[in-house]
Design a protein around this motif. Structure first.
Motif, PDB file in Angstrom:
ATOM      1  N   ARG A  80       8.350 -10.998  -6.438  1.00 35.90           N
ATOM      2  CA  ARG A  80       8.046 -12.090  -7.368  1.00 35.90           C
ATOM      3  C   ARG A  80       8.908 -13.312  -7.059  1.00 35.90           C
ATOM      4  N   ARG A  81      10.162 -13.057  -6.720  1.00 36.26           N
ATOM      5  CA  ARG A  81      11.081 -14.153  -6.411  1.00 36.26           C
ATOM      6  C   ARG A  81      10.721 -14.825  -5.073  1.00 36.26           C
ATOM      7  N   LEU A  82      10.344 -14.016  -4.077  1.00 35.43           N
ATOM      8  CA  LEU A  82       9.978 -14.579  -2.777  1.00 35.43           C
ATOM      9  C   LEU A  82       8.742 -15.464  -2.881  1.00 35.43           C
ATOM     10  N   VAL A  83       7.757 -15.011  -3.657  1.00 30.20           N
ATOM     11  CA  VAL A  83       6.544 -15.813  -3.839  1.00 30.20           C
ATOM     12  C   VAL A  83       6.860 -17.093  -4.608  1.00 30.20           C
ATOM     13  N   SER A  84       7.653 -16.973  -5.659  1.00 30.27           N
ATOM     14  CA  SER A  84       7.959 -18.140  -6.498  1.00 30.27           C
ATOM     15  C   SER A  84       8.749 -19.196  -5.743  1.00 30.27           C
ATOM     16  N   ASN A  85       9.536 -18.786  -4.756  1.00 30.91           N
ATOM     17  CA  ASN A  85      10.300 -19.758  -3.972  1.00 30.91           C
ATOM     18  C   ASN A  85       9.385 -20.721  -3.218  1.00 30.91           C
ATOM     19  N   LEU A  86       8.231 -20.201  -2.761  1.00 28.57           N
ATOM     20  CA  LEU A  86       7.299 -21.031  -1.992  1.00 28.57           C
ATOM     21  C   LEU A  86       6.146 -21.555  -2.837  1.00 28.57           C
ATOM     22  N   TYR A  87       5.810 -20.823  -3.878  1.00 32.92           N
ATOM     23  CA  TYR A  87       4.704 -21.207  -4.759  1.00 32.92           C
ATOM     24  C   TYR A  87       5.209 -21.154  -6.205  1.00 32.92           C
ATOM     25  N   PRO A  88       5.887 -22.198  -6.683  1.00 35.49           N
ATOM     26  CA  PRO A  88       6.588 -22.160  -7.987  1.00 35.49           C
ATOM     27  C   PRO A  88       5.702 -21.792  -9.170  1.00 35.49           C
TER      28      PRO A  88
ATOM     29  N   MET B 299       0.800  -1.215   0.000  1.00 33.06           N
ATOM     30  CA  MET B 299       0.000   0.000   0.000  1.00 33.06           C
ATOM     31  C   MET B 299       0.843   1.281   0.000  1.00 33.06           C
ATOM     32  N   ASP B 300       2.058   1.230   0.552  1.00 28.92           N
ATOM     33  CA  ASP B 300       2.849   2.447   0.738  1.00 28.92           C
ATOM     34  C   ASP B 300       3.913   2.639  -0.337  1.00 28.92           C
ATOM     35  N   ASN B 301       4.497   3.846  -0.323  1.00 28.87           N
ATOM     36  CA  ASN B 301       5.609   4.196  -1.202  1.00 28.87           C
ATOM     37  C   ASN B 301       6.927   3.786  -0.555  1.00 28.87           C
ATOM     38  N   PRO B 302       7.910   3.315  -1.317  1.00 29.69           N
ATOM     39  CA  PRO B 302       9.230   3.075  -0.724  1.00 29.69           C
ATOM     40  C   PRO B 302       9.893   4.382  -0.309  1.00 29.69           C
ATOM     41  N   ARG B 303      10.861   4.282   0.577  1.00 27.51           N
ATOM     42  CA  ARG B 303      11.535   5.490   1.077  1.00 27.51           C
ATOM     43  C   ARG B 303      12.416   6.135   0.022  1.00 27.51           C
ATOM     44  N   PHE B 304      12.846   5.363  -0.971  1.00 24.31           N
ATOM     45  CA  PHE B 304      13.765   5.864  -1.985  1.00 24.31           C
ATOM     46  C   PHE B 304      13.099   5.804  -3.353  1.00 24.31           C
ATOM     47  N   PRO B 305      13.333   6.800  -4.216  1.00 22.52           N
ATOM     48  CA  PRO B 305      12.699   6.808  -5.548  1.00 22.52           C
ATOM     49  C   PRO B 305      13.312   5.767  -6.474  1.00 22.52           C
ATOM     50  N   ASN B 306      12.538   5.397  -7.485  1.00 23.06           N
ATOM     51  CA  ASN B 306      12.984   4.517  -8.576  1.00 23.06           C
ATOM     52  C   ASN B 306      13.344   3.109  -8.123  1.00 23.06           C
ATOM     53  N   LYS B 307      12.794   2.662  -7.002  1.00 23.84           N
ATOM     54  CA  LYS B 307      13.081   1.322  -6.497  1.00 23.84           C
ATOM     55  C   LYS B 307      11.951   0.325  -6.787  1.00 23.84           C
ATOM     56  N   GLU B 308      10.865   0.788  -7.388  1.00 21.42           N
ATOM     57  CA  GLU B 308       9.703  -0.069  -7.593  1.00 21.42           C
ATOM     58  C   GLU B 308      10.006  -1.324  -8.415  1.00 21.42           C
ATOM     59  N   PRO B 309      10.731  -1.215  -9.549  1.00 19.38           N
ATOM     60  CA  PRO B 309      11.030  -2.438 -10.316  1.00 19.38           C
ATOM     61  C   PRO B 309      11.839  -3.456  -9.509  1.00 19.38           C
ATOM     62  N   GLU B 310      12.787  -2.962  -8.736  1.00 20.38           N
ATOM     63  CA  GLU B 310      13.608  -3.846  -7.895  1.00 20.38           C
ATOM     64  C   GLU B 310      12.761  -4.547  -6.846  1.00 20.38           C
ATOM     65  N   ILE B 311      11.834  -3.800  -6.234  1.00 15.95           N
ATOM     66  CA  ILE B 311      10.954  -4.370  -5.221  1.00 15.95           C
ATOM     67  C   ILE B 311      10.011  -5.397  -5.841  1.00 15.95           C
ATOM     68  N   ALA B 312       9.461  -5.070  -6.996  1.00 19.00           N
ATOM     69  CA  ALA B 312       8.546  -5.990  -7.678  1.00 19.00           C
ATOM     70  C   ALA B 312       9.237  -7.308  -8.010  1.00 19.00           C
ATOM     71  N   GLU B 313      10.449  -7.231  -8.489  1.00 19.87           N
ATOM     72  CA  GLU B 313      11.202  -8.442  -8.823  1.00 19.87           C
ATOM     73  C   GLU B 313      11.515  -9.260  -7.574  1.00 19.87           C
TER      74      GLU B 313
END
Length: 476
Positions: A71-79, A54-68
């Motif tokens: 995605r990796r954390l979810v895929s580790n448990l739910y392939p 729901m919130d904004n990250p503290r640093f700009p331009n980090k959204e793609p890194e966070i999304a990836e």
């Protein structure tokens, strides 16, 4: 800070507590320390695994890194989950409540599954969700058949090769991503291209030609189609446009995209700036998830955010050289479907040598020559007609390039500036003269009052005299 996990089914509850812990540990560097109850899980009714931050990250331009990372954390448990990641969702929908669109499972893996009957589950999953019904918004956009092919467009060998390499990704998708297994590391095969260069160099036509080559339709959109007067609507429109392209299996062409892909705002102090950043963040996410070809076109690539540039295949469209100009003149005079009555003296060598035009200027010159001849009642277009029209096009282009910026203050020449200065000085002199005359009149009145007071037997000065002295001192 709040994160919602929308699960596909009750089966996903088995590892949800582990996922919560992984998210808290890995995302704290972007959002700060997480509270114990910041992450809630629900079972959805659409069979999708979705994450809402729901919130904004503290640093700009980090959204793609966070999304990836998510995605990796979810895929580790739910392939096989293929999660949809939604960042800064409060800007998109401040009143978002996952309970309205899901079945609350108390966010606990220990709650018995028998609490919810299978019949009730089935009924709830059949109910469409207004929050995620982007299909309705996507109905505003409709793909069309392409108007041009590569046979109708003149491009340099370098540009043509770059385009074919990008298009080839889609053509060999099954072999490379499925048979060779690249889909395990790159889930979505897509080609996102940026066509940049001066106006009239064939960017839009090239996008149409790509659609024609692949046997697909093309969906055109601009920043105006996405921009909204309502805060939070921009990200929805972005997602709707990508959904429409996906639905029609179309090439997505976003023209004049420098406004859409420009640098995100770092000093976010109001709702408008936050909404713009949210829209651009949503665009990054859609680019990563889209399976197809997206083409951006701009004359101002310098305005692009570096986060977008690194994800695009950048292809520069330049002003054509003499040989290319000659071919373009030929294409517009004798091309397929044309029946222009041309005189024998028409010479494309002379035209391409004399006028350093882009494709659009050549097209405008041919059109102007044909219209002029037809209006004059003649039945033959000569070399002189084409040269005259080309000269006119050249003059118009030069005027536009040299045009003044009328949004700035009007500039005066020396004579006008002197006249304005003289008028101001005359006005000042006149004002000073009036002030002196008023002061002399007041002093004369004061002397008369003073004589009157001195002659008075009680010897007291009156208040008007004091006010007049004060006023005179202020003027002096």
């Amino acid at each position: 800070m709040k994160i919602y996990l929308v699960l596909r089914s009750e089966d996903d509850l088995r590892n949800v507590n582990i996922l919560k812990g992984d998210i808290s540990r890995n995302l704290s560097k972007y959002y700060g320390r997480f509270a114990d109850d910041c992450c809630e899980a629900f079972v959805g009714n659409n069979g999708l695994f979705e994450v809402y931050v729901m919130d904004n990250p503290r640093f700009p331009n980090k959204e793609p890194e966070i999304a990836e990372l998510l995605r990796r954390l979810v895929s580790n448990l739910y392939p096989n989950a293929q999660p949809r990641i939604n960042l800064d969702y409060a800007a998109l929908n401040p009143s978002f409540d996952p309970k309205a669109i899901t079945r609350n499972t108390s966010a606990s893996a220990n709650e018995p599954e028998s609490n919810i009957g299978s019949e009730n589950i089935s009924n709830q999953r059949k109910k469409p969700s207004d929050e995620f019904d982007y299909e309705k918004l996507s109905e505003n956009y409709e793909a069309e058949e392409p108007k041009y092919s590569f046979d109708q467009i003149i491009l340099s060998d370098t540009i043509r090769e770059q385009i074919m390499e990008a298009v080839g990704t889609i053509q060999v998708e099954h072999k490379v991503f499925d048979e060779w297994g690249l889909r395990s590391i790159i889930p979505n095969a897509s080609s996102a291209m940026s066509f940049y260069g001066p106006p009239g160099t064939g960017k839009s036509m090239a996008a149409e030609a790509i659609a024609n080559k692949l046997g697909k339709k093309i969906l055109r959109a601009t920043y105006a189609d996405i921009e909204s007067k309502f805060h939070g609507e921009g990200p929805k429109m972005v997602k709707a446009i990508f959904r429409a392209a996906e639905r029609d299996d179309a090439i997505l062409f976003l023209d004049e995209s420098d406004s859409l892909l420009s640098k995100r705002l770092t000093n976010v102090s109001d709702g408008s700036a936050q909404a713009i950043n949210s829209m651009r963040s949503q665009l990054l996410i859609c680019l990563e998830q889209f399976r197809g070809i997206v083409i951006f076109a701009t004359n101002l690539v310098v305005n692009y955010d570096k986060a977008f540039l690194s994800r695009l295949i950048n292809i520069e469209f330049t002003v054509p050289d003499k040989e290319a100009r000659k071919a373009i003149w030929y294409q517009h005079l004798w091309g397929k479907g044309l029946h222009i009555p041309l005189a024998d003296d028409v010479d494309t060598d002379e035209l391409s040598e004399k006028f350093v035009f882009c494709g659009r200027e050549i097209k405008n010159s041919v059109k102007d020559a044909c219209v002029t001849v037809a209006i004059a009642g003649r039945d033959m277009v000569t070399q002189a007609d084409l040269i005259k029209s080309a000269e006119k096009t050249k003059v118009e282009s030069e005027k536009v390039l040299k045009a003044d910026d009328h949004t700035k203050s009007i500039k005066l020449n020396d004579e006008q500036a002197d006249a304005v200065k003289k008028a101001i000085n005359d006005k000042l002199d006149n004002t000073k003269s009036i002030s002196v005359d008023e002061l002399n009149s007041e002093e004369a009145a004061e002397e008369s009052d003073s004589s009157h007071v001195n002659s008075n037997s009680n010897g007291h000065t009156n208040k008007p005299h004091n006010k007049s002295n004060k006023k005179r001192r202020q003027r002096r």
